[in-house]
Motif scaffolding. Structure first.
Motif, PDB file in Angstrom:
ATOM      1  N   LYS A  51     -68.555  54.102 -18.304  1.00 37.71           N
ATOM      2  CA  LYS A  51     -69.123  53.893 -17.362  1.00 37.71           C
ATOM      3  C   LYS A  51     -70.132  54.973 -16.805  1.00 37.71           C
ATOM      4  CE  LYS A  51     -66.283  50.394 -14.735  1.00 37.71           C
ATOM      5  NZ  LYS A  51     -65.470  50.134 -13.605  1.00 37.71           N
ATOM      6  N   VAL A  52     -69.820  56.552 -16.816  1.00 36.25           N
ATOM      7  CA  VAL A  52     -70.279  57.671 -16.473  1.00 36.25           C
ATOM      8  C   VAL A  52     -70.967  58.476 -17.583  1.00 36.25           C
ATOM      9  CG1 VAL A  52     -69.401  57.534 -13.953  1.00 36.25           C
ATOM     10  CG2 VAL A  52     -68.164  58.472 -16.067  1.00 36.25           C
ATOM     11  N   SER A  53     -70.767  57.757 -19.155  1.00 33.30           N
ATOM     12  CA  SER A  53     -71.002  58.352 -19.980  1.00 33.30           C
ATOM     13  C   SER A  53     -71.431  58.340 -20.947  1.00 33.30           C
ATOM     14  CB  SER A  53     -69.765  59.945 -20.536  1.00 33.30           C
ATOM     15  OG  SER A  53     -68.799  59.325 -21.414  1.00 33.30           O
ATOM     16  N   ASP A  54     -72.181  59.385 -21.816  1.00 33.22           N
ATOM     17  CA  ASP A  54     -72.558  58.484 -23.487  1.00 33.22           C
ATOM     18  C   ASP A  54     -72.264  58.742 -24.214  1.00 33.22           C
ATOM     19  OD1 ASP A  54     -76.141  59.546 -21.423  1.00 33.22           O
ATOM     20  OD2 ASP A  54     -75.103  57.503 -22.323  1.00 33.22           O
ATOM     21  N   GLU A  55     -71.396  59.409 -24.629  1.00 31.08           N
ATOM     22  CA  GLU A  55     -69.868  59.720 -25.121  1.00 31.08           C
ATOM     23  C   GLU A  55     -69.688  59.195 -26.121  1.00 31.08           C
ATOM     24  OE1 GLU A  55     -65.136  61.923 -26.004  1.00 31.08           O
ATOM     25  OE2 GLU A  55     -66.328  61.201 -23.419  1.00 31.08           O
ATOM     26  N   PRO A  56     -69.564  59.252 -27.677  1.00 33.49           N
ATOM     27  CA  PRO A  56     -69.712  58.260 -28.432  1.00 33.49           C
ATOM     28  C   PRO A  56     -68.312  57.801 -28.272  1.00 33.49           C
ATOM     29  CG  PRO A  56     -70.866  60.149 -29.467  1.00 33.49           C
ATOM     30  CD  PRO A  56     -70.234  60.702 -27.855  1.00 33.49           C
ATOM     31  N   ILE A  59     -64.592  58.791 -27.537  1.00 33.46           N
ATOM     32  CA  ILE A  59     -63.516  57.942 -26.258  1.00 33.46           C
ATOM     33  C   ILE A  59     -62.537  57.290 -27.034  1.00 33.46           C
ATOM     34  CG2 ILE A  59     -63.730  56.149 -24.428  1.00 33.46           C
ATOM     35  CD1 ILE A  59     -66.833  56.987 -24.144  1.00 33.46           C
ATOM     36  N   LEU A  60     -62.600  56.344 -28.229  1.00 31.01           N
ATOM     37  CA  LEU A  60     -61.188  55.627 -28.406  1.00 31.01           C
ATOM     38  C   LEU A  60     -60.489  56.959 -29.102  1.00 31.01           C
ATOM     39  CD1 LEU A  60     -60.901  54.991 -31.801  1.00 31.01           C
ATOM     40  CD2 LEU A  60     -62.964  54.189 -31.691  1.00 31.01           C
ATOM     41  N   GLU A  61     -60.320  57.434 -29.820  1.00 32.20           N
ATOM     42  CA  GLU A  61     -59.598  58.874 -29.925  1.00 32.20           C
ATOM     43  C   GLU A  61     -59.019  59.455 -28.572  1.00 32.20           C
ATOM     44  OE1 GLU A  61     -61.319  59.429 -34.341  1.00 32.20           O
ATOM     45  OE2 GLU A  61     -61.567  60.995 -32.950  1.00 32.20           O
ATOM     46  N   GLU A  62     -59.714  59.717 -28.223  1.00 31.69           N
ATOM     47  CA  GLU A  62     -59.349  60.752 -26.450  1.00 31.69           C
ATOM     48  C   GLU A  62     -58.155  60.121 -25.578  1.00 31.69           C
ATOM     49  OE1 GLU A  62     -63.609  63.344 -27.011  1.00 31.69           O
ATOM     50  OE2 GLU A  62     -62.828  61.839 -24.912  1.00 31.69           O
ATOM     51  N   VAL A  63     -58.542  58.817 -25.898  1.00 29.89           N
ATOM     52  CA  VAL A  63     -57.704  57.906 -25.308  1.00 29.89           C
ATOM     53  C   VAL A  63     -56.666  57.282 -25.725  1.00 29.89           C
ATOM     54  CG1 VAL A  63     -59.546  57.110 -23.465  1.00 29.89           C
ATOM     55  CG2 VAL A  63     -58.359  55.264 -25.255  1.00 29.89           C
ATOM     56  N   GLY A  64     -56.516  57.111 -26.732  1.00 28.56           N
ATOM     57  CA  GLY A  64     -55.033  57.761 -27.619  1.00 28.56           C
ATOM     58  C   GLY A  64     -54.723  56.359 -28.449  1.00 28.56           C
ATOM     59  N   PHE A  65     -55.478  55.483 -29.095  1.00 29.54           N
ATOM     60  CA  PHE A  65     -56.266  54.988 -29.873  1.00 29.54           C
ATOM     61  C   PHE A  65     -56.413  55.304 -31.982  1.00 29.54           C
ATOM     62  CE2 PHE A  65     -56.164  50.239 -28.008  1.00 29.54           C
ATOM     63  CZ  PHE A  65     -56.705  50.543 -26.929  1.00 29.54           C
ATOM     64  N   LEU A  66     -55.745  54.955 -32.347  1.00 30.16           N
ATOM     65  CA  LEU A  66     -55.848  55.409 -34.016  1.00 30.16           C
ATOM     66  C   LEU A  66     -56.751  54.763 -34.326  1.00 30.16           C
ATOM     67  CD1 LEU A  66     -52.093  55.654 -34.905  1.00 30.16           C
ATOM     68  CD2 LEU A  66     -53.445  57.384 -34.556  1.00 30.16           C
ATOM     69  N   THR A  67     -57.687  53.224 -34.407  1.00 29.00           N
ATOM     70  CA  THR A  67     -58.613  52.458 -35.531  1.00 29.00           C
ATOM     71  C   THR A  67     -59.428  52.238 -34.056  1.00 29.00           C
ATOM     72  OG1 THR A  67     -56.587  50.523 -35.228  1.00 29.00           O
ATOM     73  CG2 THR A  67     -56.562  52.081 -36.965  1.00 29.00           C
ATOM     74  N   SER A  81     -53.625  48.709 -22.071  1.00 28.37           N
ATOM     75  CA  SER A  81     -54.293  48.479 -20.906  1.00 28.37           C
ATOM     76  C   SER A  81     -54.751  49.721 -20.243  1.00 28.37           C
ATOM     77  CB  SER A  81     -53.649  47.822 -20.050  1.00 28.37           C
ATOM     78  OG  SER A  81     -52.852  48.394 -19.143  1.00 28.37           O
ATOM     79  N   ILE A  82     -53.532  50.779 -20.262  1.00 24.43           N
ATOM     80  CA  ILE A  82     -53.763  52.042 -19.373  1.00 24.43           C
ATOM     81  C   ILE A  82     -55.171  52.459 -19.798  1.00 24.43           C
ATOM     82  CG2 ILE A  82     -52.997  53.853 -18.984  1.00 24.43           C
ATOM     83  CD1 ILE A  82     -50.422  52.380 -18.151  1.00 24.43           C
ATOM     84  N   ARG A  83     -54.776  53.041 -21.998  1.00 19.91           N
ATOM     85  CA  ARG A  83     -56.081  53.375 -22.079  1.00 19.91           C
ATOM     86  C   ARG A  83     -57.056  53.034 -21.901  1.00 19.91           C
ATOM     87  NH1 ARG A  83     -51.836  53.236 -28.257  1.00 19.91           N
ATOM     88  NH2 ARG A  83     -50.780  55.263 -27.310  1.00 19.91           N
ATOM     89  N   LEU A  84     -57.688  51.495 -22.307  1.00 24.16           N
ATOM     90  CA  LEU A  84     -58.496  50.776 -21.890  1.00 24.16           C
ATOM     91  C   LEU A  84     -59.682  51.495 -19.963  1.00 24.16           C
ATOM     92  CD1 LEU A  84     -57.603  47.382 -23.876  1.00 24.16           C
ATOM     93  CD2 LEU A  84     -59.486  48.908 -24.635  1.00 24.16           C
ATOM     94  N   GLU A  85     -58.408  50.628 -19.298  1.00 18.53           N
ATOM     95  CA  GLU A  85     -58.959  51.707 -18.294  1.00 18.53           C
ATOM     96  C   GLU A  85     -59.420  52.773 -18.292  1.00 18.53           C
ATOM     97  OE1 GLU A  85     -55.571  49.147 -15.487  1.00 18.53           O
ATOM     98  OE2 GLU A  85     -55.972  51.677 -15.066  1.00 18.53           O
ATOM     99  N   GLU A  86     -58.589  54.129 -18.824  1.00 13.68           N
ATOM    100  CA  GLU A  86     -59.594  55.551 -19.194  1.00 13.68           C
ATOM    101  C   GLU A  86     -61.335  54.844 -19.799  1.00 13.68           C
ATOM    102  OE1 GLU A  86     -58.964  57.678 -18.018  1.00 13.68           O
ATOM    103  OE2 GLU A  86     -59.995  59.523 -18.881  1.00 13.68           O
ATOM    104  N   ALA A  87     -60.891  54.182 -20.935  1.00 15.47           N
ATOM    105  CA  ALA A  87     -62.275  54.094 -21.959  1.00 15.47           C
ATOM    106  C   ALA A  87     -63.458  53.560 -21.843  1.00 15.47           C
ATOM    107  CB  ALA A  87     -61.190  53.130 -23.085  1.00 15.47           C
TER     108      ALA A  87
END
Length: 349
Positions: free
Chosen positions: A297-302, A306-314, A286-292
């Protein structure tokens, strides 16, 4: 000349330190193994030094010269293992192993330079002493893989290790100078005093370690029966996960998080379940998803970045969890959120 009791007693004390640190189960297994390996290598080095100067036995001189270039990296890796993720540590083990192997080979190169071997060993100790100083300068919070309450102790032990490495550099330099001046007896006396110094310091460490006990664990408090304390633990966990970026580590586990907080896994799990009605894995996600969501909301980053940077593996796990928490796919969420921000900006202007 160096006395037999000092050299071999020092070796025994090093073995004792290895067993002692390996028994500290509050540390990760790999950390305990690294400290055990370190003290075993130091013990062997003490034995070989004793054989060389007490018995004039030079049979194992090549091995005795090689061991120091493994000691310095082992000191660094032992402490670094408490400051980096398992994935990062694996890379560091490989890199430093290759470096140590390279220096070991370099010691046997036919270089026509007096003091060449001492220079290579000194270079190794200097580089790793600097690396340890950089690690120490980051403060006690750098030890993210150990319980929080051990940060101060580890910082002091790290500082002591730095002091010992610097002292070793000075002593080795003095011994090298004495040998260069063809004064082997004086060099042997210097080594005797150095061995005595390390023996006293090691015994002191064993005494401190044997008496040391973890402070009163917060597990002594009845979290399950006390909602306020359960909430306090959950808030502390949230602060650690968000403030220190701990949630971004894809290898994060209940065991590591509980160890970092200094509580048993069961207590942390029950506190999260009681306070939030979810398990620890869901809490971390849930904390990872909040960061994602904030990034969407504020970027056009792929989304894949984002999912890799916040800690998700897949990707599949991220999309599933995001859909469950926000009721829509990340792309849809981004469009709506950025559209609302645009409308708000136009209305305010």
């Amino acid at each position: 000349m160096i006395s037999i009791p000092i050299s071999f007693l020092l070796a025994s004390v090093f073995l004792g330190l290895g067993v002692l640190t390996f028994s500290w189960r509050v540390f990760p297994t790999l950390t305990r193994c690294l400290f055990l390996a370190l003290f075993c290598v130091m013990s062997l080095e003490a034995v070989l030094v004793g054989l060389r100067f007490a018995f004039a036995n030079y049979t194992f001189l090549p091995l005795q010269r090689v061991l120091p270039v493994w000691i310095a990296p082992l000191v660094f890796l032992s402490f670094a293992s408490l400051a980096v993720s398992q994935a990062t540590l694996g890379k560091w083990l490989l890199v430093n192993g290759v470096i140590s192997a390279g220096l070991s080979v370099a010691l046997f190169l036919p270089v026509p330079f007096v003091g060449y071997i001492d220079a290579v060993i000194a270079l190794s100790f200097t580089v790793y002493a600097v690396a340890l100083i950089r690690l120490w300068s980051q403060g006690r919070d750098v030890f993210t893989q150990s319980p929080i309450e051990l940060g101060a102790l580890l910082s002091k032990l790290l500082l002591a290790a730095i002091a010992v490495m610097i002292a070793t550099l000075i002593i080795d330099g003095l011994v090298a100078i004495l040998f260069a001046q063809n004064r082997p007896d004086a060099a042997a006396i210097a080594i005797s005093f150095a061995s005595l110094f390390f023996l006293i310091a090691s015994v002191a460490l064993i005494a401190v370690g044997a008496k040391w006990k973890p402070g009163r664990s917060r597990s002594d408090d009845p979290y399950v029966a006390d909602e306020a304390k359960s909430r306090a633990l959950v808030d502390e966990a949230r602060g650690l996960l968000k403030g220190r970026g701990f949630a971004k580590d894809p290898q994060l586990s209940l065991t590591r998080l509980a160890r970092r907080l200094g509580v048993p896994e069961r207590d942390l799990s029950q506190a999260v379940n009681r306070t939030l009605g979810m398990n620890v894995s869901q809490f971390v996600n849930s904390i990872r998803l909040e960061e994602a969501a904030d990034r969407l909301k504020v970027s056009d980053e792929p989304v894949s970045s984002i999912l890799e940077e916040v800690g998700f593996l897949t990707r599949s796990n991220f999309y599933r969890e995001f859909q469950n928490q926000y009721g829509e796919a990340p792309g849809t969420f981004r469009k709506k959120a950025q559209s609302e921000l645009s409308r708000s900006a136009r209305s305010s202007s």
